[in-house]
Design a protein around this motif. Structure first.
Motif, PDB file in Angstrom:
ATOM      1  N   TYR A  15      -8.501  -2.542  -1.984  1.00 21.17           N
ATOM      2  CA  TYR A  15     -10.596  -3.071  -1.589  1.00 21.17           C
ATOM      3  C   TYR A  15     -10.645  -3.996  -2.292  1.00 21.17           C
ATOM      4  O   TYR A  15     -10.592  -5.057  -2.237  1.00 21.17           O
ATOM      5  N   GLU A  34      -6.187   2.479  -1.217  1.00 24.80           N
ATOM      6  CA  GLU A  34      -7.420   2.122  -0.709  1.00 24.80           C
ATOM      7  C   GLU A  34      -8.614   1.273  -1.051  1.00 24.80           C
ATOM      8  O   GLU A  34      -8.710   0.383  -0.873  1.00 24.80           O
ATOM      9  N   SER A  89       0.901  -1.068   0.141  1.00 25.60           N
ATOM     10  CA  SER A  89      -0.593  -0.350   0.166  1.00 25.60           C
ATOM     11  C   SER A  89       0.687   1.091  -0.212  1.00 25.60           C
ATOM     12  O   SER A  89      -0.243   2.191   0.280  1.00 25.60           O
TER      13      SER A  89
END
Ligand code: ADP
Length: 483
Positions: free
Chosen positions: A483, A479, A155
């Protein structure tokens, strides 16, 4: 929001130019705005001993630089609210200068790898790694190509800020394997290949999630062949991820009301005290003490970029004016010798201090009436902003950040904080200096121009908000992907 700010120089630890000023001020402002941002830089031999004495070792590990396995110590300081990490390896960094060694490619390859290894070792897991200039250019590239699949790295997003596109970290093709252990597939026009070599800067432009540069005008300029240093097409292809955010200056460090280097502190209301700085400066530099003679200053790297050729071309016409000229700078031999010769030829009008001297720089900003910055190109430029804060009226070429910060004086409206010219032409510069001198002779008008300059606010607060927005945007983007 956690940000690791990777940079090759930072005030007050090591400085060769404006990059260090930015790295010293922006993280401080971002911490003030609530971001957990930590700076990482090399532990150079030239860092002052009293700062080194405050460093605390927190870890060490091994970093692979191609086939080499190198020691990497991590030391830490908390300074003015910001946490700084120093990458310690005496073989690479215990040298007199910051840059300019035959093995700079290897030194900064090591630094880039050390930054990437840091999160798994010290328990600081950044959302963003914010990199600056070629010295950190391989971080976004290695992260995307080599680290992305590893635990803890998925990330992490990268921001790469271009402070000067001229310096690209161009290394021989062999460095690909020799320094990074990378396969030949990356020696390709879509990756690192740059005219038969590899380029650290190109690696970052290819791979960073967002690219910024240090002024809106420079952002547009670098997408053209005139300013793009042969990377303009690539930059243009990434224009939707490219932003120009104007640098600020550290208003605590550059504060004429509380500057320990000055002979006498002053503000816009007490310009008489600025005048005292001028008289002391003339005395210190060995110039005749002449209150009414305009003192023009340059504080700069003496390189082609800074427009020194223009000054050289019309020097004799310029010095024939009733002026004094003070130059503080170092750089290319030809320019250093030129100013030394001019000092010898015109000892009552021209003084050249060849070297780097922070204290003297502050004294010159405070003592000068005018500050000359006729750059060929200027990504942002801090000199003109510092000069304005110290009441030295800038004369600049309309390029990059100079174009975004200096508004040429308009005698009709009374607006304007300096003087500017557009073509890269010596006589345009000379004419603009002469125009400024004609206003200098009108005391009331000059006071107005100085007040306009001193009223400018180039603090980091606004620009830091823009970086914060950029970080937030990237984090929300990642994000969505995760996801
Ligand atoms: P660049 O980063 O391209 O060199 P900037 O104008 O952005 O130019 O920043 C230059 C910074 O370095 C300013 O803080 C300026 O005062 C300082 N500086 C440049 N040359 C010298 C010198 N010889 N001595 C002291 N400070 C200098």
């Amino acid at each position: 929001m956690k940000v690791l700010f990777a940079v090759s120089e930072c005030v007050p630890f090591a400085k060769s130019g404006g990059l260090a000023d930015v790295a010293g001020a922006l993280p401080k402002e971002l911490v003030r705005q609530g971001i957990d941002i930590r700076v990482i830089m090399p532990k150079y031999g030239s860092i002052e001993n009293n700062l080194k004495a405050q460093m605390r070792k927190i870890d060490d590990f091994t970093v692979e630089v191609g086939w080499r396995k190198q020691y990497c110590g991590i030391e830490e300081i908390e300074f003015q609210g910001v946490i700084y990490y120093f990458v310690d390896n005496e073989y690479y960094f215990m040298r007199e200068e910051l840059y300019g060694y035959f093995d700079d490619g290897e030194r900064f390859a090591f630094f880039n790898k050390a930054v990437l290894e840091l999160p798994v070792h010290i328990g600081f897991q950044p959302d963003i790694i914010h990199c600056h200039d070629w010295h950190t250019g391989m971080i976004p590239f290695l992260l995307k190509m080599e680290y992305k699949e590893k635990t803890g790295y998925q990330s992490i997003q990268t921001v790469f800020t271009i402070h000067n596109l001229l310096f690209q970290g161009i290394m021989p093709r062999e460095s690909l394997n020799e320094l990074f252990g990378l396969q030949e597939e990356y020696f390709h026009i879509d990756y690192l290949e740059f005219y038969g070599c590899i380029s650290f800067m190109k690696g970052a432009i290819v791979a960073a999630d967002k690219i910024t540069t240090v002024s809106p005008t420079y952002k547009n300029e670098i997408q053209t062949s005139a300013y793009g240093e042969m990377l303009h097409e690539l930059l243009h292809s990434r224009s939707s991820d490219l932003e120009g955010i104007l640098n600020g200056i550290d208003l605590e460090l550059y504060n004429p009301e509380r500057d320990p280097f000055l002979f006498k502190c002053f503000n816009g209301k007490g310009l008489i005290n600025k005048q005292e700085n001028k008289l002391h400066l003339q005395e210190q530099m060995g110039l005749p003490i002449k209150e009414k003679t305009p003192l023009i200053a340059m504080i700069t790297r003496l390189t082609k970029q800074k427009g020194i050729d223009l000054v050289r071309h019309v020097f004799r016409e310029l010095i024939a004016e009733d002026i004094q000229l003070v130059i503080l700078g170092s750089g290319d031999d030809e320019y250093e010798h030129f100013f030394q010769q001019m000092e010898a030829a015109y000892p009552h009008k021209c003084k050249a201090y060849i070297g780097f001297d922070e204290g003297l720089a502050h004294k010159i900003y405070a003592g000068a009436d005018l500050f000359l910055m006729p750059s060929q190109f200027e990504p942002c430029g801090l000199g003109q902003m510092i000069a304005m804060r110290y009441g030295a009226v800038p004369i600049v070429r309309e390029t990059g950040g100079l174009n975004d910060t200096v508004l040429s004086f308009n005698e009709q409206s009374g607006e304007g904080n300096g003087f500017s010219f557009s073509p890269y032409h010596a006589h345009d510069m000379l004419f603009t200096i002469e125009r400024a001198l004609s206003f200098y002779r009108d005391e009331e008008c000059w006071r107005k121009i100085v007040e306009n300059a001193m009223a400018m606010n180039y603090s980091w607060a606004q620009s830091a908000i823009k970086y914060k927005q950029l970080y937030s945007e990237l984090i929300s983007r990642s994000e969505i992907y995760v996801y």
